[in-house]
Scaffold this active site. Structure first.
Site, short mmCIF file in Angstrom:
data_model
loop_
_atom_site.label_atom_id
_atom_site.label_comp_id
_atom_site.label_asym_id
_atom_site.label_seq_id
_atom_site.Cartn_x
_atom_site.Cartn_y
_atom_site.Cartn_z
N LYS A 75 -25.55 -14.06 -29.21
CA LYS A 75 -26.08 -12.86 -28.57
C LYS A 75 -25.69 -12.91 -27.11
CE LYS A 75 -30.27 -10.09 -28.27
NZ LYS A 75 -30.38 -9.89 -26.84
N GLU A 116 3.86 1.65 -1.17
CA GLU A 116 4.47 1.87 -2.49
C GLU A 116 3.44 2.44 -3.47
OE1 GLU A 116 8.02 -1.45 -2.51
OE2 GLU A 116 5.94 -2.07 -2.77
N TYR A 117 2.25 1.92 -3.39
CA TYR A 117 1.18 2.42 -4.26
C TYR A 117 0.90 3.90 -3.96
CZ TYR A 117 -3.50 2.98 -6.25
OH TYR A 117 -4.60 3.43 -6.96
N ASP A 176 0.83 -1.21 0.00
CA ASP A 176 0.00 0.00 0.00
C ASP A 176 0.86 1.26 0.00
OD1 ASP A 176 -2.13 -1.60 -0.02
OD2 ASP A 176 -2.85 -1.13 2.02
N CYS A 217 -62.42 -10.70 1.33
CA CYS A 217 -61.37 -9.93 0.68
C CYS A 217 -60.28 -9.57 1.71
CB CYS A 217 -61.98 -8.65 0.09
SG CYS A 217 -60.74 -7.48 -0.47
N GLU A 239 -20.50 -5.60 -26.11
CA GLU A 239 -21.24 -6.01 -24.92
C GLU A 239 -20.31 -6.16 -23.72
OE1 GLU A 239 -24.33 -6.20 -25.79
OE2 GLU A 239 -25.43 -7.33 -24.26
N LYS A 267 -33.83 -16.24 -30.67
CA LYS A 267 -33.71 -16.45 -29.23
C LYS A 267 -33.74 -17.93 -28.87
CE LYS A 267 -33.84 -13.27 -26.68
NZ LYS A 267 -34.53 -12.06 -26.30
N GLU A 311 -23.73 -14.67 -35.03
CA GLU A 311 -22.89 -14.37 -33.85
C GLU A 311 -23.70 -14.69 -32.61
OE1 GLU A 311 -22.29 -10.15 -33.79
OE2 GLU A 311 -21.47 -10.09 -35.81
S1 IVH Z 1 -26.00 -6.09 -32.87
C1 IVH Z 1 -28.53 -2.48 -34.44
N1 IVH Z 1 -24.76 -8.20 -31.99
O1 IVH Z 1 -28.56 -7.36 -28.07
C2 IVH Z 1 -28.35 -3.62 -33.54
N2 IVH Z 1 -26.22 -7.07 -30.49
O2 IVH Z 1 -31.46 -6.67 -28.81
C3 IVH Z 1 -27.00 -3.70 -32.95
N3 IVH Z 1 -26.29 -8.02 -28.24
O3 IVH Z 1 -28.62 -3.90 -27.54
C4 IVH Z 1 -26.83 -4.83 -32.05
N4 IVH Z 1 -24.84 -9.64 -28.60
O4 IVH Z 1 -26.89 -5.26 -26.24
C5 IVH Z 1 -25.63 -7.22 -31.69
N5 IVH Z 1 -23.56 -10.05 -31.35
C6 IVH Z 1 -24.40 -9.09 -31.05
C7 IVH Z 1 -24.99 -8.96 -29.76
C8 IVH Z 1 -25.90 -7.93 -29.53
C9 IVH Z 1 -25.63 -9.06 -27.71
C10 IVH Z 1 -27.28 -7.19 -27.52
C11 IVH Z 1 -27.01 -5.70 -27.57
C12 IVH Z 1 -28.24 -5.09 -28.18
C13 IVH Z 1 -29.26 -6.16 -27.99
C14 IVH Z 1 -30.27 -6.07 -29.12
#
Ligand code: IVH
Length: 718
Positions: free
Chosen positions: A131, A48-49, A46, A434, A189, A329, A129
């Protein structure tokens, strides 16, 4: 531990050396912050920091003009800011449309091809990709240096979390490589991995503190800390996947852009895949759905994006999401937990609704501690004739239950595991009074079936506080007056303090508050700002459309759909009031016209007439009418395009000057939404020649109809 060299005199330091030294110290201090706060593995003592910090301060004091906004000296000793500054997103941060099944994905592809006039067989390359279930962040780089970081906020304005973002080691301070544009906003993200989350909670447990709920909420809470040193202690990570404002775009493909981010020093998802057919997409989806549990962070679906950025550009955006992307989803999640109690909520119409209290558990990334139980037969599994009912549960307090949630809907109980039922489980006795006012609660006889209704209702009417509170909550809710800042908590508090008894009291609240001995701003849970915001939301809610007003009254059987029907039919409140007054005997012309409204139904018409002819209600409406400004239903004949904002349109038939896709894009450009079918939600139908059943239905529902020429006039194009 290594030691820190500081044995030289700051007063002798040249400006050039000071620049170099400040940069070195900033880097060094950040490194030790991360080691200390986040990794719990300090490499220096600490003392030293502290010496590093003091040196930084001393140099900063001698050369104040060299101190950079994000230098460590700007962060020590300063009182923590009390709110985040706001950052306007030059390019809004939109959300994605969802696909819940394979068909939705096929339709997404077909829709895009139609829009682009591609034949069905023409290839459209898509990047799939994962989500990631975290929160999105926009990072602005100027000349390759990080200058700001903003949360999504409402998509238009986000919070300035620059200092917080700098503590995340996945977020580079400087971009690597030569071809970095002058200005470039990287989006991605912020998330917390599963293993890190577990560790974090173990640590909390050791300290005797309650654990965090789930990785997503913890990531969001961690990033949005006013004291960035708390953010630094949390194991936040970042994946880059998109971009915002930029002076140039180095690649013209989604896949290549994301890989460029990797060259610049970002982490990117290892599960990006180029897909050439719908089957490729589905295959990748199934592959990740299976693998999902083994991946160290939560993913809640797969995002499909058109790879070619020219095509993305052509496809553009619909109102809130891009046409070139969709989120497929993963299906609803399930979890097993214990039913700890059953509580009764009394609704605005007096219905006694049983709510399951559950041992809190995370399902699909959200903590669930309540579930709906519908009614007493559902709980006992036996109907009022003593017969077993389909879907009935025979639920007892203490039972082990499987719950599930799909999307944002309220979780439901799917199953009860009878093999785990213990001796101590308790049969629940549904109350017949009720719980809010003590009046008898009864099951009415259903006129159609002759059986007892499954819903038990409080007979207290006006004397029941739960019904009164429920009515006010309904009145301020989204589809009714939509009063911002007026949540359940505020309604309950104001009712308890007897500041409001009914909806009309809302509009005299501000005047009364001015002369009150204990104004609202001095009461618990309220403050200067929240009260002034509340009053201004009430003021701006005074202008309201007729159908919202009718819906807001909370008349039994008059939901959103029936309210719209009545508004379309009568167009002004006066006309509606005259009809229900004349119909008070339930026969004659007025009554007949009510019955002839297609879709309304006799029971709804009966309740409506009864409601308006009750003295208490008619007095309430009179007070409301004096306080507010109800917009009659207008026709589209002489309006401008501003009136299309938020409206739902249907195009039917063939047009001379536009294709259906063009029509849709035109409508969306001025803020409208286009739907395929005519329903009560439709605001306007644009009918071309050879329009058939949709036009007929629109006429039946009294929806505004215009032709192609009027459509162009409306858009100011003729
Ligand atoms: S593209 C114009 N790519 O999902 C849209 N979103 O429902 C740009 N998210 O707000 C988003 N992984 O927080 C994109 N590979 C991904 C994602 C991603 C997670 C989230 C992001 C966005 C939400 C959309």
């Amino acid at each position: 531990m290594f030691s820190v060299n500081h044995s030289w005199d700051v007063s002798k330091l040249s400006e050039e050396s000071a620049i170099i030294e400040l940069a070195r110290l900033a880097k060094e201090i950040k490194k030790h912050d991360v080691l200390y706060y986040r990794d719990n593995a300090p490499q220096v003592t600490d003392a030293e920091y502290d010496r590093l910090r003091q040196l930084d301060l001393a140099i900063g004091a001698r050369f104040p003009h060299l101190v950079l906004p994000h230098s460590p000296s700007q962060r020590v000793g300063v009182t923590i800011q009390d709110t985040f500054k706001k950052i306007v997103h030059e390019i809004p941060m939109l959300s994605l449309d969802n696909a819940f099944n394979d068909d939705n994905v096929f339709n997404f592809l077909a829709r895009m091809k139609r829009f682009l006039s591609f034949s069905e067989s023409k290839q459209l390359v898509i990047v799939a990709e994962p989500k990631i279930d975290g929160l999105s962040l926009a990072l602005r780089y100027e000349k390759g240096n990080l200058v700001s970081a903003a949360t999504r906020g409402d998509g238009i304005i986000g919070e300035d979390v620059t200092m917080n973002a700098r503590t995340i080691s996945d977020i580079p301070e400087h971009l690597e490589g030569n071809n970095v544009p002058d200005i470039f906003e990287v989006r991605g993200e912020v998330y917390i991995g599963k293993a890190d989350f577990k560790k974090l909670n173990e640590l909390m447990g050791e300290e005797g503190k309650p654990g965090y709920v789930n990785p997503r909420n913890t990531a969001s809470g961690s990033l949005r800390q006013l004291d960035w040193s708390i953010t630094a202690r949390r194991p936040l990570k970042f994946f880059a996947y998109a971009w915002g404002v930029h002076t140039s775009l180095p690649k013209m493909s989604q896949y290549e852009m994301v890989h460029l981010f990797s060259d610049w020093g970002f982490k990117i998802s290892p599960f990006l895949k180029l897909c050439y057919t719908a089957e490729d997409l589905i295959e990748h989806y199934r592959y990740l759905a299976k693998k999902r549990a083994k991946i160290d962070y939560d993913i809640d679906g797969i995002v499909y994006k058109v790879d070619d950025l020219w095509l993305q550009n052509r496809l553009g955006f619909a109102s809130r999401s891009p046409r070139w992307a969709i989120a497929h989803k993963f299906s609803a999640e399930r979890a097993i937990t214990t039913l700890t109690d059953i509580e009764i909520q009394v609704s605005r119409t007096g219905a006694l609704s049983p709510i399951a209290r559950l041992m809190p558990i995370t399902v699909g990334g959200v903590v669930v501690s309540n579930a709906t139980l519908h009614n007493e037969d559902y709980i006992s599994g036996i109907d009022s004739d003593g017969e077993r009912i389909r879907g009935g549960r025979d639920l007892r307090i203490g039972d082990s239950v499987t719950i599930y949630r799909a999307g944002d809907v309220i979780p439901k109980i799917m199953d009860v595991d009878l093999s785990k039922r213990s001796q101590d489980s308790l049969v629940y006795n549904f109350p017949n009074t009720c719980p809010a006012c003590g009046s008898p609660a009864v099951r009415e006889i259903n006129a159609k079936t002759g059986k007892l209704n499954s819903i038990r209702r409080c007979t207290g009417g006006l004397i029941c506080p739960a019904q009164a509170i429920g009515k006010i909550k309904h009145f301020v809710s989204r589809n009714a007056f939509n009063i911002d800042g007026f949540g359940d908590r505020q309604v309950e508090a104001l009712f308890k303090w007897q500041l409001i008894e009914n909806s009309a009291d809302l509009f005299t609240l501000e005047e009364k508050d001015k002369v009150s001995l204990t104004p609202l701003k001095n009461r618990e849970g309220f403050g200067d700002l929240s009260v002034s915001n509340l009053f201004s939301s009430i003021r701006s809610a005074k202008k309201i459309n007729l159908h919202r007003f009718i819906f807001a009254l909370g008349i039994r059987y008059i939901g959103d759909r029936n309210a719209k029907l009545l508004a379309q039919q009568y167009r002004t409140l006066e006309a509606l009031l005259e009809t229900v007054r004349d119909a008070s005997t339930f026969h004659g012309d007025a009554w007949e016209t009510l019955l002839s409204i297609d879709g309304l139904g006799e029971i709804a018409a009966f309740t409506l007439v009864q409601f308006f002819n009750e003295l208490y209600n008619s007095q309430l409406i009179e007070r409301l009418v004096h306080a507010i400004d109800i917009h009659p239903v207008e026709t589209f004949d002489n309006k401008d395009t501003a009136s299309l904002l938020g409206k739902t349109l249907v195009f039917t038939g063939s047009f001379k000057k536009m294709t259906r896709h063009e029509a849709k894009a035109m409508a969306e450009k001025v803020g409208g939404t286009v739907s395929e079918s005519v329903s009560l939600k439709t605001d306007l139908v644009v009918a071309g020649f050879r329009a058939g059943s949709k036009l007929k239905k629109a006429k039946k529902l009294a929806i505004d109809i215009i032709d192609e020429r009027k459509w162009f006039q409306l858009l100011g194009q003729e």
